[in-house]
Write a protein that holds these residues in place. Sequence first.
Motif, mmCIF file in Angstrom:
data_model
loop_
_atom_site.group_PDB
_atom_site.id
_atom_site.type_symbol
_atom_site.label_atom_id
_atom_site.label_comp_id
_atom_site.label_asym_id
_atom_site.label_seq_id
_atom_site.Cartn_x
_atom_site.Cartn_y
_atom_site.Cartn_z
ATOM 1 N N CYS A 180 0.896 -1.200 -0.042
ATOM 2 C CA CYS A 180 0.089 -0.027 0.248
ATOM 3 C C CYS A 180 0.865 1.279 -0.007
ATOM 4 C CB CYS A 180 -0.964 0.079 1.149
ATOM 5 S SG CYS A 180 -1.870 1.588 1.592
ATOM 6 N N VAL A 208 0.381 4.106 1.264
ATOM 7 C CA VAL A 208 0.352 4.729 2.304
ATOM 8 C C VAL A 208 0.908 3.921 3.560
ATOM 9 C CG1 VAL A 208 -1.195 5.791 4.115
ATOM 10 C CG2 VAL A 208 -1.741 5.773 1.564
ATOM 11 N N CYS A 209 0.355 2.926 3.909
ATOM 12 C CA CYS A 209 0.895 2.083 4.965
ATOM 13 C C CYS A 209 1.716 1.020 4.985
ATOM 14 C CB CYS A 209 -0.405 1.492 5.756
ATOM 15 S SG CYS A 209 -1.133 0.237 5.101
ATOM 16 N N CYS A 229 -4.816 0.499 0.452
ATOM 17 C CA CYS A 229 -5.575 -0.642 1.029
ATOM 18 C C CYS A 229 -6.747 -0.548 1.682
ATOM 19 C CB CYS A 229 -4.429 -1.455 2.024
ATOM 20 S SG CYS A 229 -4.314 -0.604 3.570
ATOM 21 N N CYS A 269 -6.573 1.765 5.047
ATOM 22 C CA CYS A 269 -6.332 3.206 4.651
ATOM 23 C C CYS A 269 -7.579 3.568 3.901
ATOM 24 C CB CYS A 269 -4.987 3.279 3.796
ATOM 25 S SG CYS A 269 -3.571 2.864 4.767
HETATM 26 ZN ZN LIG Z 1 -2.800 0.879 3.764
#
Ligand SMILES: [Zn+2]
Length: 200
Positions: A59, A61-62, A71, A74
């Motif tokens: 993902c 972001v994370c 994901c 997120c």
């Molecule tokens: Zn994520």
Amino acid sequence: MAREYAKSLDRLINEFQKMPGIGPKSAQRLAFYIMSITLPEAAELSDAIKEAREKLKPCSVCFNITDIDPCFVCGDKMRDQSVICVVSEPKDMIAIEKTREFKGLYHVLGGVLSPLNGVGPETLRIKELLNRLRDGQIKELIIGTNPTTEGEATAMYLTKLIKPLGIKITRIASGLPIGSDMDYADEMTLARAFEGRREL
Ligand SMILES: [Zn+2]
């Protein structure tokens, strides 16, 4: 050396042996299992491997493993956007999700600090974590690295780095390695470890 296996069997055993935790005996057992399934079942298996490898990626972001980006965590705006739980590997995140105890966001570091093995802060997704903390939305950071020497060192490093930003930092109660093969009892223990987290 005498030839012990047919060539394709040898190849299959070789491939299995590259997998984590698989020694020669297990590799042989898995290879013989493959010989016992039908051709369509074998095709299904090789297809699953190919699809997972093609579609799954971190993902953005994370850094959870996902086939959609961001994901499912997120992308879920119902989740608490003010708290991030930092874990070492995606499997730790899955273990925590199973407890249903945590409704915030995650950040997957991609390992723990291990200077002896050449894993320094720059190898982990720490820079990316700091970037997420910059917009001021995050009020609490829960450190969920495992209670190993390296996990503790990572927790300490993150605390020193992030505390000056004025974000509350907590550590889940120690004594429980997360992300291992967990049964229901372990999930309960992990849920309690979450509730019993202490501020650093
Ligand atoms: Zn994520």
